[in-house]
Motif scaffolding. Structure first.
Motif, PDB file in Angstrom:
ATOM      1  N   UNK A  80      37.333  55.972  79.430  1.00 52.21           N
ATOM      2  CA  UNK A  80      38.130  57.165  79.662  1.00 52.21           C
ATOM      3  C   UNK A  80      38.625  57.259  81.092  1.00 52.21           C
ATOM      4  N   UNK A  81      39.712  57.988  81.287  1.00 52.73           N
ATOM      5  CA  UNK A  81      40.304  58.125  82.622  1.00 52.73           C
ATOM      6  C   UNK A  81      39.394  58.877  83.589  1.00 52.73           C
ATOM      7  N   UNK A  82      38.367  59.560  83.054  1.00 51.79           N
ATOM      8  CA  UNK A  82      37.442  60.313  83.898  1.00 51.79           C
ATOM      9  C   UNK A  82      36.412  59.408  84.589  1.00 51.79           C
ATOM     10  N   UNK A  83      36.240  58.171  84.101  1.00 52.94           N
ATOM     11  CA  UNK A  83      35.246  57.272  84.708  1.00 52.94           C
ATOM     12  C   UNK A  83      35.752  56.846  86.086  1.00 52.94           C
ATOM     13  N   UNK A  84      34.969  57.061  87.153  1.00 52.01           N
ATOM     14  CA  UNK A  84      35.428  56.690  88.496  1.00 52.01           C
ATOM     15  C   UNK A  84      35.827  55.215  88.574  1.00 52.01           C
ATOM     16  N   UNK A  85      36.864  54.942  89.343  1.00 52.73           N
ATOM     17  CA  UNK A  85      37.405  53.582  89.405  1.00 52.73           C
ATOM     18  C   UNK A  85      36.640  52.686  90.367  1.00 52.73           C
ATOM     19  N   UNK A  86      36.557  53.094  91.618  1.00 52.92           N
ATOM     20  CA  UNK A  86      36.021  52.225  92.663  1.00 52.92           C
ATOM     21  C   UNK A  86      34.499  52.250  92.719  1.00 52.92           C
ATOM     22  N   UNK A 110      35.480  41.822  82.538  1.00 55.24           N
ATOM     23  CA  UNK A 110      36.621  42.716  82.706  1.00 55.24           C
ATOM     24  C   UNK A 110      36.173  44.139  82.435  1.00 55.24           C
ATOM     25  N   UNK A 111      36.766  45.070  83.138  1.00 57.66           N
ATOM     26  CA  UNK A 111      36.385  46.472  83.025  1.00 57.66           C
ATOM     27  C   UNK A 111      37.606  47.327  83.358  1.00 57.66           C
ATOM     28  N   UNK A 112      38.056  48.126  82.380  1.00 54.31           N
ATOM     29  CA  UNK A 112      39.288  48.899  82.552  1.00 54.31           C
ATOM     30  C   UNK A 112      39.128  50.316  82.023  1.00 54.31           C
ATOM     31  N   UNK A 113      39.987  51.194  82.514  1.00 51.89           N
ATOM     32  CA  UNK A 113      40.035  52.562  82.011  1.00 51.89           C
ATOM     33  C   UNK A 113      41.484  52.925  81.681  1.00 51.89           C
ATOM     34  N   UNK A 114      41.628  53.887  80.769  1.00 56.36           N
ATOM     35  CA  UNK A 114      42.949  54.398  80.417  1.00 56.36           C
ATOM     36  C   UNK A 114      43.513  55.222  81.561  1.00 56.36           C
ATOM     37  N   UNK A 115      44.840  55.233  81.676  1.00 57.16           N
ATOM     38  CA  UNK A 115      45.472  56.067  82.696  1.00 57.16           C
ATOM     39  C   UNK A 115      45.280  57.548  82.389  1.00 57.16           C
ATOM     40  N   UNK A 116      45.370  57.923  81.112  1.00 57.14           N
ATOM     41  CA  UNK A 116      45.089  59.301  80.718  1.00 57.14           C
ATOM     42  C   UNK A 116      44.912  59.364  79.199  1.00 57.14           C
ATOM     43  N   UNK A 117      44.313  60.446  78.703  1.00 56.90           N
ATOM     44  CA  UNK A 117      44.025  60.550  77.260  1.00 56.90           C
ATOM     45  C   UNK A 117      45.270  60.572  76.381  1.00 56.90           C
ATOM     46  N   UNK A 118      46.377  61.091  76.904  1.00 60.15           N
ATOM     47  CA  UNK A 118      47.614  61.159  76.123  1.00 60.15           C
ATOM     48  C   UNK A 118      48.126  59.755  75.826  1.00 60.15           C
ATOM     49  N   UNK A 119      48.117  58.897  76.844  1.00 59.38           N
ATOM     50  CA  UNK A 119      48.540  57.504  76.656  1.00 59.38           C
ATOM     51  C   UNK A 119      47.618  56.809  75.663  1.00 59.38           C
ATOM     52  N   UNK A 120      46.337  57.028  75.808  1.00 57.65           N
ATOM     53  CA  UNK A 120      45.366  56.409  74.901  1.00 57.65           C
ATOM     54  C   UNK A 120      45.647  56.798  73.446  1.00 57.65           C
ATOM     55  N   UNK A 151      51.398  46.862  74.954  1.00 58.21           N
ATOM     56  CA  UNK A 151      52.158  48.105  74.856  1.00 58.21           C
ATOM     57  C   UNK A 151      53.540  47.997  75.479  1.00 58.21           C
ATOM     58  N   UNK A 152      53.729  46.992  76.332  1.00 55.10           N
ATOM     59  CA  UNK A 152      55.022  46.824  76.980  1.00 55.10           C
ATOM     60  C   UNK A 152      55.206  47.661  78.228  1.00 55.10           C
ATOM     61  N   UNK A 153      54.181  48.379  78.619  1.00 54.43           N
ATOM     62  CA  UNK A 153      54.222  49.204  79.834  1.00 54.43           C
ATOM     63  C   UNK A 153      52.786  49.461  80.269  1.00 54.43           C
ATOM     64  N   UNK A 154      52.617  49.957  81.458  1.00 51.47           N
ATOM     65  CA  UNK A 154      51.265  50.231  81.962  1.00 51.47           C
ATOM     66  C   UNK A 154      50.543  51.255  81.093  1.00 51.47           C
ATOM     67  N   UNK A 155      49.274  50.942  80.771  1.00 57.78           N
ATOM     68  CA  UNK A 155      48.438  51.884  80.022  1.00 57.78           C
ATOM     69  C   UNK A 155      47.114  52.164  80.731  1.00 57.78           C
ATOM     70  N   UNK A 156      46.738  51.303  81.669  1.00 58.74           N
ATOM     71  CA  UNK A 156      45.458  51.493  82.330  1.00 58.74           C
ATOM     72  C   UNK A 156      45.307  50.618  83.553  1.00 58.74           C
ATOM     73  N   UNK A 157      44.145  50.729  84.172  1.00 55.64           N
ATOM     74  CA  UNK A 157      43.847  49.958  85.373  1.00 55.64           C
ATOM     75  C   UNK A 157      42.379  49.575  85.375  1.00 55.64           C
TER      76      UNK A 157
END
Length: 207
Positions: A80-86, A110-120, A151-157
């Protein structure tokens, strides 16, 4: 339903779904093919029943409810986007998963999170709609579907381990991604049959 029935019928003969049976090489001089084993009939009936119960209309997943009602699901908990990144030694983070830091069961490459819940919700539900016939057949036959898409566009990081091939120590390399991996299972002992999303997350590599 035809695709599911054909695949299960093949499994009843060959022991695995999707096996190609070439009648021209099944025995010179024979005039008929061996009948499918009676043991395959209950399997076929169960698979077709599951297929019908899942329905022709793709479900729309509410991921909060999906995770709350299905113990194995972890779409938001880990990605989820709420999980801290760094990386932070005091909390569970996306980067820290590369190193098996606090809060993670093991190190990952590999470890990634969604940019936001709407995109997910948009991307994963879109994937389910576009591929429901395949997903429905996989669930009926095997109880699980695994897939991926771009997806053809950014969805997460997130991060990949740049030392994952043994060329050096573990090193988290940041990147954004358009790739997504999805796993969908049947709810155990559910009658009628029901599916849930086990995991759905942005990915740096699809393997």
């Amino acid at each position: 339903m035809v695709a599911a029935e054909q695949a299960v019928g093949v499994k009843g003969v060959s022991g695995r779904p999707g096996a190609n049976i070439d009648a021209s090489h099944s025995g010179a001089g024979t005039t008929s093919q061996p009948a499918a084993s009676d043991a395959g009939e209950p399997m076929l009936a169960t698979a077709l029943r599951t297929y019908e119960q899942l329905g022709a209309e793709p479900p729309t997943v509410d991921f909060v409810r999906n995770d709350e009602e299905n113990g194995p699901a972890h779409t938001l908990e880990r990605h989820g986007s709420h999980v801290p990144l760094r990386r932070d030694p005091n909390v569970r983070t996306i980067e820290g998963r590369i190193y098996n830091d606090k809060g993670w069961e093991r190190a990952e490459n590999q470890s990634f999170r969604w940019d936001d819940p709407v995109i997910m919700a948009r991307e994963v539900n879109g994937y389910i709609r576009r591929n429901w016939e395949t997903i429905r057949s996989d669930l009926a036959l095997e109880g699980r579907h695994k897939g991926h898409f771009d997806a053809g566009h950014r969805v997460g990081e997130g991060f990949i381990n740049s030392g994952m091939h043994g060329t050096g120590p573990r090193q988290a390399h940041y990147m954004v991604t358009s790739l997504v991996r999805v796993t969908i299972n049947l709810v155990a002992d559910s009658d009628p049959a029901k599916a849930f999303v086990v995991s759905a997350f942005p990915a740096g590599i699809l393997r």
